[in-house]
Design a protein around this motif. Structure first.
Motif, PDB file in Angstrom:
ATOM      1  N   ALA A  43      57.343  50.744   3.182  1.00 19.85           N
ATOM      2  CA  ALA A  43      55.898  50.950   3.372  1.00 19.85           C
ATOM      3  C   ALA A  43      55.235  51.479   2.103  1.00 19.85           C
ATOM      4  N   ASP A  44      55.902  52.350   1.357  1.00 21.19           N
ATOM      5  CA  ASP A  44      55.284  52.915   0.144  1.00 21.19           C
ATOM      6  C   ASP A  44      55.016  51.837  -0.905  1.00 21.19           C
ATOM      7  N   THR A  45      55.978  50.944  -1.090  1.00 20.80           N
ATOM      8  CA  THR A  45      55.779  49.859  -2.064  1.00 20.80           C
ATOM      9  C   THR A  45      54.651  48.932  -1.597  1.00 20.80           C
ATOM     10  N   ALA A  46      54.627  48.648  -0.299  1.00 16.73           N
ATOM     11  CA  ALA A  46      53.577  47.776   0.253  1.00 16.73           C
ATOM     12  C   ALA A  46      52.202  48.406   0.047  1.00 16.73           C
ATOM     13  N   LYS A  47      52.094  49.716   0.295  1.00 15.67           N
ATOM     14  CA  LYS A  47      50.805  50.398   0.128  1.00 15.67           C
ATOM     15  C   LYS A  47      50.382  50.407  -1.336  1.00 15.67           C
ATOM     16  N   ALA A  48      51.341  50.581  -2.235  1.00 14.27           N
ATOM     17  CA  ALA A  48      51.024  50.557  -3.667  1.00 14.27           C
ATOM     18  C   ALA A  48      50.527  49.167  -4.065  1.00 14.27           C
ATOM     19  N   HIS A  49      51.205  48.141  -3.572  1.00 18.18           N
ATOM     20  CA  HIS A  49      50.813  46.777  -3.912  1.00 18.18           C
ATOM     21  C   HIS A  49      49.398  46.457  -3.422  1.00 18.18           C
ATOM     22  N   TYR A  50      49.074  46.899  -2.195  1.00 19.15           N
ATOM     23  CA  TYR A  50      47.769  46.590  -1.597  1.00 19.15           C
ATOM     24  C   TYR A  50      46.773  47.741  -1.732  1.00 19.15           C
ATOM     25  N   ALA A  51      46.975  48.640  -2.723  1.00 17.32           N
ATOM     26  CA  ALA A  51      46.130  49.839  -2.875  1.00 17.32           C
ATOM     27  C   ALA A  51      44.636  49.523  -2.838  1.00 17.32           C
ATOM     28  N   GLU A  52      44.233  48.393  -3.458  1.00 24.73           N
ATOM     29  CA  GLU A  52      42.794  48.079  -3.510  1.00 24.73           C
ATOM     30  C   GLU A  52      42.209  47.793  -2.122  1.00 24.73           C
ATOM     31  N   HIS A  53      43.080  47.545  -1.135  1.00 17.67           N
ATOM     32  CA  HIS A  53      42.591  47.257   0.224  1.00 17.67           C
ATOM     33  C   HIS A  53      42.719  48.466   1.158  1.00 17.67           C
ATOM     34  N   SER A  54      43.012  49.656   0.600  1.00 21.26           N
ATOM     35  CA  SER A  54      43.355  50.797   1.464  1.00 21.26           C
ATOM     36  C   SER A  54      42.229  51.217   2.405  1.00 21.26           C
ATOM     37  N   GLU A  55      40.976  50.912   2.057  1.00 20.55           N
ATOM     38  CA  GLU A  55      39.859  51.291   2.933  1.00 20.55           C
ATOM     39  C   GLU A  55      39.489  50.175   3.915  1.00 20.55           C
ATOM     40  N   ARG A  56      40.109  49.011   3.785  1.00 22.25           N
ATOM     41  CA  ARG A  56      39.726  47.885   4.657  1.00 22.25           C
ATOM     42  C   ARG A  56      40.290  48.095   6.068  1.00 22.25           C
ATOM     43  N   PRO A  57      39.577  47.603   7.092  1.00 18.20           N
ATOM     44  CA  PRO A  57      40.019  47.824   8.474  1.00 18.20           C
ATOM     45  C   PRO A  57      41.386  47.206   8.780  1.00 18.20           C
ATOM     46  N   PHE A  58      41.764  46.183   8.026  1.00 13.07           N
ATOM     47  CA  PHE A  58      43.029  45.498   8.331  1.00 13.07           C
ATOM     48  C   PHE A  58      44.205  46.017   7.491  1.00 13.07           C
ATOM     49  N   PHE A  59      43.997  47.152   6.775  1.00 14.84           N
ATOM     50  CA  PHE A  59      45.046  47.652   5.876  1.00 14.84           C
ATOM     51  C   PHE A  59      46.375  47.924   6.602  1.00 14.84           C
ATOM     52  N   GLY A  60      46.270  48.565   7.787  1.00 15.36           N
ATOM     53  CA  GLY A  60      47.486  48.879   8.552  1.00 15.36           C
ATOM     54  C   GLY A  60      48.268  47.621   8.900  1.00 15.36           C
ATOM     55  N   GLU A  61      47.548  46.611   9.364  1.00 14.71           N
ATOM     56  CA  GLU A  61      48.193  45.331   9.723  1.00 14.71           C
ATOM     57  C   GLU A  61      48.808  44.656   8.509  1.00 14.71           C
ATOM     58  N   LEU A  62      48.087  44.778   7.383  1.00 11.09           N
ATOM     59  CA  LEU A  62      48.563  44.158   6.140  1.00 11.09           C
ATOM     60  C   LEU A  62      49.923  44.747   5.746  1.00 11.09           C
TER      61      LEU A  62
END
Ligand SMILES: Nc1ncnc2c1ncn2[C@@H]1O[C@H](COP(=O)(O)OP(=O)(O)OP(=O)(O)O)[C@@H](O)[C@H]1O
Length: 136
Positions: A43-62
């Protein structure tokens, strides 16, 4: 001038047996695979990769989706590699993506659109560091 881009064959693409199809399009185009690895992201690597989307509503699903199974991470090299791969991938929304592109040929859902490709040389440098920290 040669450029690098980070490409992922996402878990949906791997599950559906599309690794060969994606790599064959990449090679046919003339882009060179210079690093490649099959792995399941934490999960940490995934969150780092998608950091620019962290405020988007679908971030958790992503994050849940991208960590749901093995993916293939690759670094491609070639002239204007970033743009060249995004043209092969097609648009984010696979329904709007032209037939002949990876997403246009293989997907219907925005959330399961088979591949990721860096959107700029700057993003590519950041993402390559996340996936292949010791290689380049
Ligand atoms: N509205 C949405 N609902 C669910 N998932 C979405 C939505 N918009 C984008 N995504 C997911 O987030 C990813 C990143 O979105 P982005 O806008 O950066 O598209 P992209 O650059 O074409 O995709 P990628 O970063 O995966 O190459 C998309 O590939 C898609 O899987």
């Amino acid at each position: 001038m040669s450029e690098r881009t980070l490409v992922l064959i996402k878990p949906d693409g791997v599950k559906r047996g599309l690794i060969g199809d994606v790599i064959s399009r990449v090679e046919r185009k003339g882009l060179k695979v210079v690093a490649m690895d099959l792995r399941t992201l934490d999960a940490d690597t995934a969150k780092a990769h998608y950091a620019e989307h962290s405020e988007r509503p679908f971030f958790g699903e992503l994050v849940e989706f991208i960590t749901s199974g093995p993916l293939v991470a690759m670094v491609l090299e070639g002239p204007r590699a970033v743009e060249a791969f995004r043209a092969l991938a097609g648009l984010t929304d696979p329904v709007k993506s032209a037939p002949g592109t990876i997403r246009g040929d293989h997907a219907l859902e925005i959330s399961e659109n088979v591949v990721h490709g860096s959107d700029s040389p700057e993003s590519a440098a950041r993402e390559i560091k996340i996936f292949f920290p010791d290689r380049f």
